[in-house]
Write an enzyme that holds these catalytic residues in place. Structure first.
Site, PDB file in Angstrom:
ATOM      1  N   HIS A   1      53.150  46.425  33.948  1.00  0.00           N
ATOM      2  CA  HIS A   1      54.635  46.127  33.522  1.00  0.00           C
ATOM      3  C   HIS A   1      54.268  46.532  31.926  1.00  0.00           C
ATOM      4  CE1 HIS A   1      55.850  44.951  37.384  1.00  0.00           C
ATOM      5  NE2 HIS A   1      55.217  43.560  37.289  1.00  0.00           N
TER       6      HIS A   1
ATOM      7  N   ASP B   1      50.514  47.123  44.247  1.00  0.00           N
ATOM      8  CA  ASP B   1      51.290  45.995  43.953  1.00  0.00           C
ATOM      9  C   ASP B   1      52.665  45.653  44.542  1.00  0.00           C
ATOM     10  OD1 ASP B   1      50.599  43.734  41.435  1.00  0.00           O
ATOM     11  OD2 ASP B   1      52.760  44.114  41.845  1.00  0.00           O
TER      12      ASP B   1
ATOM     13  N   HIS C   1      55.157  44.397  43.194  1.00  0.00           N
ATOM     14  CA  HIS C   1      56.228  45.127  42.050  1.00  0.00           C
ATOM     15  C   HIS C   1      56.021  46.528  41.568  1.00  0.00           C
ATOM     16  CE1 HIS C   1      55.420  40.704  41.549  1.00  0.00           C
ATOM     17  NE2 HIS C   1      56.874  40.665  41.483  1.00  0.00           N
TER      18      HIS C   1
ATOM     19  N   ASP D   1      49.782  41.210  45.759  1.00  0.00           N
ATOM     20  CA  ASP D   1      50.949  40.289  45.933  1.00  0.00           C
ATOM     21  C   ASP D   1      51.924  40.745  47.027  1.00  0.00           C
ATOM     22  OD1 ASP D   1      51.456  42.207  44.229  1.00  0.00           O
ATOM     23  OD2 ASP D   1      52.306  41.109  42.637  1.00  0.00           O
TER      24      ASP D   1
HETATM   25 ZN   LIG Z   1      52.888  42.316  41.036  1.00  0.00          ZN
END
Ligand SMILES: [Zn+2]
Length: 348
Positions: free
Chosen positions: A165, A202, A204, A285
């Site tokens: 991120h 991931d 995200h 995740d």
């Molecule tokens: Zn994540």
């Protein structure tokens, strides 16, 4: 005169049989041994105890025990063949090849001597954070160097904080430095890679990687992720300036079959890109019990994707893979998922 099968050697792959003198035969046998050794370069595991010293306070997802659980899991006898190395710290110069000087200066100013400093809604620093972040980036760079110079077939970097991120200018989403971006840059700058593919599973979206490499035709960034979810980017229509971004969003509740379909769409693109090395943002995740994600993935889904990625890497880049830990916030499940991922990478 003796006969020897040299079909595994370059130039002899058509299976020609040769009649050789004893001397030629011994030379051939020596070459075969070298080739076999090259295939036994093995898997490198990179970590550092300072990854445990990045404290975030109770109740926050990126807890130090995530790494402790992984260390326990990879201490099992089946992983005894892994080559293990400590992650060195990345230099400022290396960090600044991806990030703005203002970000590093801001983090250095914000780092507390003791206690916790809150930088934003999901960004907390303790006295050990900066060191952990520098070693997480440095571990990725070190692993990349070892794989690119042929000292390891592939590598897994078990460090925190995660990276995908972090943008050029901002630390966000538990991420301080973009470890994968920094390693990709080093692959091209220092190790002769012309094209790097980054694949990110991931839950995200890796907004930092997408932003950093948006306009770089030599870097392909591919992601499957849940949408809508933090950070909000990652729509299919976001394709990069050179069609070098591939986003395959998944919906909350999607499970292993949809996940596999998303990657069946992505992998031919990676294959056609013909990278010199494959970087994996390995976030777990998306697991069924993860507190942050809503995908219903199981360990086996990560194992199968790892094998598919290895097939592409074997075909396109001599099997060179550098995999970096991203998310995964229920330590016992994270450790089990990492074990199947590293198990696949290493054949353990
Ligand atoms: Zn994540």
């Amino acid at each position: 005169m003796m006969s020897l099968n040299l079909s595994s050697l370059p130039g002899f792959r058509d299976g020609r049989s040769l009649t050789l003198t004893r001397r030629e035969c011994l030379l051939g046998a020596a070459l075969l041994t070298l080739e076999a050794r090259a295939g036994e370069k093995g898997t490198l595991l990179v970590t550092h105890p300072c990854g445990l010293a990045h404290e975030v306070g109770a109740g926050r997802p990126d807890q130090p025990r995530r790494l402790a659980a992984i260390a326990d899991s990879l201490a099992a006898p089946r992983f005894s063949a892994l080559r293990r190395a400590e992650a060195p710290a990345a230099t400022r110069e290396t960090i600044l090849r991806v990030h703005a000087p203002a970000l590093l200066e801001r983090l250095e100013r914000a780092a507390p001597q003791s206690g916790l400093a809150t930088l934003g809604p999901d960004m907390v620093m303790s006295s050990g954070t900066l060191e952990a972040a520098l070693h997480a980036a440095g571990g990725a760079v070190f692993a990349m160097g070892e794989v690119m110079r042929g000292a390891a077939q592939n590598a897994f970097v078990a460090m925190r904080p995660p990276g995908h991120h972090a943008t050029r200018d901002a630390a966000m989403g538990f991420c301080f430095f973009d470890n994968a971006a920094i390693a990709a840059r080093e692959a091209m700058r220092a190790h002769g890679a012309e094209r790097v593919a980054i694949v990110d599973f991931d839950v995200h979206h890796g907004n930092g990687l997408q932003e950093i490499f948006w306009d770089e035709p030599n870097v392909l960034y591919c992601s499957s992720h849940q949408m809508p979810l933090y950070p909000g980017s990652g729509a299919r229509s976001e394709r990069g300036a050179h069609d070098n971004i591939v986003n395959a969003p998944l919906a909350k509740g999607d499970g292993g079959a949809r996940f596999a379909e998303a990657w069946a769409e992505i992998l031919p693109v990676v294959d056609a890109f013909a990278p010199d090395v494959l970087l994996i943002c390995a976030g777990f995740d998306g697991h069924l019990h993860d507190p942050l994600g809503g995908l219903r993935l199981q360990r086996q889904d990560f194992a199968e994707l790892t094998l598919r990625l290895m097939e592409v890497a074997a075909r396109r880049c001599g099997g060179r893979i550098v995999s970096l830990l991203e998310g995964g916030y229920r330590p016992e499940d994270l450790a089990a998922c990492v074990a199947v991922h590293v198990g696949a990478l290493s054949g353990a």
